[in-house]
Design an enzyme around this catalytic site. Structure first.
Site, mmCIF file in Angstrom:
data_model
loop_
_atom_site.group_PDB
_atom_site.id
_atom_site.type_symbol
_atom_site.label_atom_id
_atom_site.label_comp_id
_atom_site.label_asym_id
_atom_site.label_seq_id
_atom_site.Cartn_x
_atom_site.Cartn_y
_atom_site.Cartn_z
ATOM 1 N N MET A 109 19.095 -16.621 -2.535
ATOM 2 C CA MET A 109 19.159 -15.453 -1.681
ATOM 3 C C MET A 109 19.598 -15.871 -0.280
ATOM 4 O O MET A 109 19.180 -16.907 0.228
ATOM 5 C CB MET A 109 17.785 -14.782 -1.603
ATOM 6 C CG MET A 109 17.285 -14.300 -2.950
ATOM 7 S SD MET A 109 18.336 -13.017 -3.722
ATOM 8 C CE MET A 109 19.116 -13.966 -5.043
ATOM 9 N N GLY A 164 15.873 -5.176 -3.408
ATOM 10 C CA GLY A 164 15.920 -6.509 -2.819
ATOM 11 C C GLY A 164 16.321 -7.545 -3.844
ATOM 12 O O GLY A 164 17.046 -7.262 -4.799
ATOM 13 N N CYS A 165 15.855 -8.753 -3.661
ATOM 14 C CA CYS A 165 16.177 -9.856 -4.565
ATOM 15 C C CYS A 165 15.739 -9.537 -5.986
ATOM 16 O O CYS A 165 14.591 -9.185 -6.220
ATOM 17 C CB CYS A 165 15.500 -11.132 -4.057
ATOM 18 S SG CYS A 165 15.655 -12.521 -5.189
ATOM 19 N N PHE A 166 16.654 -9.695 -6.944
ATOM 20 C CA PHE A 166 16.281 -9.357 -8.313
ATOM 21 C C PHE A 166 15.292 -10.335 -8.918
ATOM 22 O O PHE A 166 14.639 -10.030 -9.922
ATOM 23 C CB PHE A 166 17.500 -9.168 -9.229
ATOM 24 C CG PHE A 166 18.595 -10.202 -9.168
ATOM 25 C CD1 PHE A 166 18.390 -11.499 -8.738
ATOM 26 C CD2 PHE A 166 19.887 -9.859 -9.568
ATOM 27 C CE1 PHE A 166 19.421 -12.435 -8.710
ATOM 28 C CE2 PHE A 166 20.928 -10.769 -9.543
ATOM 29 C CZ PHE A 166 20.688 -12.062 -9.114
ATOM 30 N N TRP A 167 15.104 -11.505 -8.336
ATOM 31 C CA TRP A 167 14.087 -12.425 -8.849
ATOM 32 C C TRP A 167 12.708 -11.780 -8.826
ATOM 33 O O TRP A 167 11.935 -11.910 -9.773
ATOM 34 C CB TRP A 167 14.055 -13.697 -7.999
ATOM 35 C CG TRP A 167 15.304 -14.501 -7.995
ATOM 36 C CD1 TRP A 167 16.324 -14.474 -8.904
ATOM 37 C CD2 TRP A 167 15.681 -15.479 -7.008
ATOM 38 N NE1 TRP A 167 17.306 -15.366 -8.548
ATOM 39 C CE2 TRP A 167 16.941 -16.003 -7.400
ATOM 40 C CE3 TRP A 167 15.071 -15.958 -5.851
ATOM 41 C CZ2 TRP A 167 17.591 -16.986 -6.655
ATOM 42 C CZ3 TRP A 167 15.729 -16.938 -5.102
ATOM 43 C CH2 TRP A 167 16.965 -17.447 -5.505
#
Length: 222
Positions: free
Chosen positions: A1, A44-47
């Site tokens: 990211m 946001g971050c897909f993690w």
């Protein structure tokens, strides 16, 4: 990211505009039907989004990917420019006999991200990190729009919800190294500081549907 660079430089993470909180259940939901269903969410971050929903009972799979743009630009490198129309998104396949679409949205707004931030989540900035719901049909779009209206009217957050509802946008699966990232990298600073707390929020807010062992892409694919 991209936000990890800022985190490393300044040594801290900007505080979120809104803290996680348990929001009311959706008053309108998709009817309970036989067969698996699909939801696509971005926050946001897909993690982190993937990690949260992998711990939800009734979820069969959660896959990181891209939604909002074209197939030609559905890569990590291109999406991170913020110019493709894509958001980092997660495709959630679920059993509606065990969990409803409305409940998934409740988790999304309560524990998975801050829906009041526009085109960002914490240190991750840009439209690729926007809060968005990608309904797979008109029924899901109706439920999503009504739920956002419900939460805004109830003043569930201190600020207005910035989540967009984007119907008719295909989902494209992300590269393999992004799948199960939270599970595979629990000690990475970005994961430990920004993403793991979302799992604790899920467990605290939804103890009856939280599962300790996540459903992993590596296992469902195998």
């Amino acid at each position: 990211m991209l936000g990890l660079l800022g985190f490393a430089i300044i040594g801290q993470v900007p505080s979120a505009a809104e803290a996680p909180r348990l929001v009311p259940a959706a008053l309108v939901d998709v009817p309970n039907e036989d067969g698996l269903q699909t939801a696509v969410l971005a926050g946001g971050c897909f993690w982190g989004i993937q990690g949260v929903f992998q711990h939800v009972e009734g979820v069969v799979s959660a896959t990181s990917g891209y939604a909002g743009g074209s197939a030609e630009t559905a890569t990590y490198e291109q999406t991170e420019t913020g110019l493709t129309g894509h958001a980092e998104a997660v495709r959630i396949v679920f059993d509606p006999q065990k969990i409803s679409y409305g409940t998934l949205l409740r988790i999304f707004f309560s524990a998975a991200h801050d829906p009041t931030q526009l085109d960002r989540q914490g240190p991750d900035i840009g439209p690729q990190y926007r809060s968005a719901i990608f309904p797979v049909n008109e029924q899901q779009a109706k439920v999503a729009n009504r739920y956002i209206q419900q939460l805004d009217e109830a003043k569930a957050f201190n600020s207005a919800i910035a989540t967009t509802v984007e119907l008719g946008r295909p989902f494209y699966e992300a590269e393999g190294y992004h799948q199960d990232y939270m599970y595979n990298n629990p000690g990475q600073p970005y994961i430990a500081v920004l993403e793991r707390p979302k799992i604790e929020a899920l467990r605290r807010f939804f103890p009856t549907i939280y599962r300790a062992q996540p459903v992993l892409v590596a296992k469902t694919a195998g």
